[in-house]
Write a protein that holds these residues in place. Structure first.
Motif, PDB file in Angstrom:
ATOM      1  N   THR A   2       0.829  -1.199   0.000  1.00 29.73           N
ATOM      2  CA  THR A   2       0.000   0.000   0.000  1.00 29.73           C
ATOM      3  C   THR A   2       0.867   1.253   0.000  1.00 29.73           C
ATOM      4  N   VAL A   3       0.274   2.320  -0.519  1.00 27.37           N
ATOM      5  CA  VAL A   3       0.894   3.634  -0.465  1.00 27.37           C
ATOM      6  C   VAL A   3       0.293   4.347   0.736  1.00 27.37           C
ATOM      7  N   ARG A   4       1.139   4.760   1.646  1.00 30.59           N
ATOM      8  CA  ARG A   4       0.682   5.469   2.839  1.00 30.59           C
ATOM      9  C   ARG A   4       0.605   6.958   2.516  1.00 30.59           C
ATOM     10  N   LEU A   5      -0.616   7.532   2.584  1.00 28.20           N
ATOM     11  CA  LEU A   5      -0.805   8.949   2.300  1.00 28.20           C
ATOM     12  C   LEU A   5      -1.518   9.645   3.439  1.00 28.20           C
ATOM     13  N   TYR A  29       8.455  11.012  -5.308  1.00 26.23           N
ATOM     14  CA  TYR A  29       7.058  11.217  -5.717  1.00 26.23           C
ATOM     15  C   TYR A  29       6.787  10.537  -7.056  1.00 26.23           C
ATOM     16  N   GLU A  30       7.757  10.560  -7.969  1.00 29.14           N
ATOM     17  CA  GLU A  30       7.580   9.887  -9.259  1.00 29.14           C
ATOM     18  C   GLU A  30       7.317   8.391  -9.056  1.00 29.14           C
ATOM     19  N   ALA A  31       8.061   7.783  -8.151  1.00 29.76           N
ATOM     20  CA  ALA A  31       7.866   6.356  -7.872  1.00 29.76           C
ATOM     21  C   ALA A  31       6.486   6.109  -7.256  1.00 29.76           C
ATOM     22  N   ILE A  32       6.076   6.991  -6.369  1.00 30.71           N
ATOM     23  CA  ILE A  32       4.752   6.850  -5.743  1.00 30.71           C
ATOM     24  C   ILE A  32       3.651   7.068  -6.773  1.00 30.71           C
ATOM     25  N   ALA A  33       3.828   8.060  -7.646  1.00 33.18           N
ATOM     26  CA  ALA A  33       2.839   8.319  -8.695  1.00 33.18           C
ATOM     27  C   ALA A  33       2.656   7.096  -9.587  1.00 33.18           C
ATOM     28  N   ALA A  34       3.742   6.419  -9.897  1.00 31.22           N
ATOM     29  CA  ALA A  34       3.654   5.204 -10.718  1.00 31.22           C
ATOM     30  C   ALA A  34       2.859   4.124  -9.989  1.00 31.22           C
ATOM     31  N   ARG A  35       3.100   3.996  -8.699  1.00 28.88           N
ATOM     32  CA  ARG A  35       2.356   2.999  -7.913  1.00 28.88           C
ATOM     33  C   ARG A  35       0.871   3.340  -7.867  1.00 28.88           C
ATOM     34  N   LEU A  36       0.552   4.617  -7.662  1.00 25.40           N
ATOM     35  CA  LEU A  36      -0.845   5.048  -7.618  1.00 25.40           C
ATOM     36  C   LEU A  36      -1.507   4.855  -8.986  1.00 25.40           C
ATOM     37  N   PRO A  48       3.379  12.423   8.766  1.00 28.92           N
ATOM     38  CA  PRO A  48       4.207  12.202   7.579  1.00 28.92           C
ATOM     39  C   PRO A  48       3.960  10.834   6.948  1.00 28.92           C
ATOM     40  N   ASP A  49       3.958  10.839   5.624  1.00 30.47           N
ATOM     41  CA  ASP A  49       3.627   9.638   4.854  1.00 30.47           C
ATOM     42  C   ASP A  49       4.734   9.299   3.868  1.00 30.47           C
ATOM     43  N   ASP A  50       4.408   8.463   2.890  1.00 33.29           N
ATOM     44  CA  ASP A  50       5.415   8.044   1.906  1.00 33.29           C
ATOM     45  C   ASP A  50       5.911   9.215   1.056  1.00 33.29           C
ATOM     46  N   ILE A  51       5.056  10.166   0.752  1.00 32.40           N
ATOM     47  CA  ILE A  51       5.471  11.332  -0.034  1.00 32.40           C
ATOM     48  C   ILE A  51       6.400  12.224   0.777  1.00 32.40           C
ATOM     49  N   CYS A  52       6.153  12.358   2.067  1.00 29.22           N
ATOM     50  CA  CYS A  52       6.972  13.205   2.940  1.00 29.22           C
ATOM     51  C   CYS A  52       8.367  12.640   3.170  1.00 29.22           C
ATOM     52  N   GLY A  53       8.568  11.376   2.881  1.00 27.86           N
ATOM     53  CA  GLY A  53       9.807  10.683   3.211  1.00 27.86           C
ATOM     54  C   GLY A  53      11.095  11.478   3.089  1.00 27.86           C
ATOM     55  N   PRO A  54      11.384  12.082   1.934  1.00 32.09           N
ATOM     56  CA  PRO A  54      12.648  12.801   1.782  1.00 32.09           C
ATOM     57  C   PRO A  54      12.767  14.063   2.642  1.00 32.09           C
TER      58      PRO A  54
END
Length: 140
Positions: A2-5, A29-36, A48-54
């Motif tokens: 799952t993508v955590r958002l 974010y590009e990697a997450i966008a591909a997953r979504l 904070p979620d997967d997008i916030c990671g960096p």
């Protein structure tokens, strides 16, 4: 998997076109966008979620701030009204074509954009929505 958002990222993903805070942020974010885009399930999280990671290593990063927590609350309320189901931490959504189309339609009209007030990216998001979402990275 799952993508955590966090909730306001349900709105951000609608207009993401490859711009961000840093090269590492954009790459993530590009990697997450591909997953979504492949309809990977979303799990709503608080904080904070997967997008916030960096960004999370920086204690001054906005992802830790009270204003972002309020933005999450407003976004969750708006999206919950649209889908007719409460959105709390742990809720799961599938970014289907139907869901994305509904979110984008109401985003473009401003119906679900209360959470965007004061966001530094609002102008870019306006431009993307007004342009018919051309170039968005999250697409079914």
């Amino acid at each position: 998997m799952t993508v955590r958002l966090r909730a306001h990222h349900l709105l951000c993903m609608l207009t993401y076109v490859g711009k961000g805070y840093s090269p590492a942020f954009v790459e993530n974010y590009e990697a997450i966008a591909a997953r979504l885009s492949s309809a990977e399930e979303i799990e709503l999280v608080a904080g904070p979620d997967d997008i916030c990671g960096p960004l999370t290593a920086d204690p001054e990063a906005h992802c830790h701030g009270a204003s972002v927590i309020e933005r999450d609350r407003e976004a969750a309320d708006a999206v919950a009204r649209l889908i007719g189901s409460p959105l709390t931490s742990g809720a799961r959504l599938t970014p289907s074509a139907t869901l994305l189309a509904g979110l984008r339609k109401t985003f473009a009209t401003g119906e679900i954009r209360t959470a965007c007030s004061g966001c530094e990216w609002a102008g870019l998001c306006d431009h993307v929505a007004d342009g018919g979402y051309t170039g968005v990275r999250v697409a079914p």
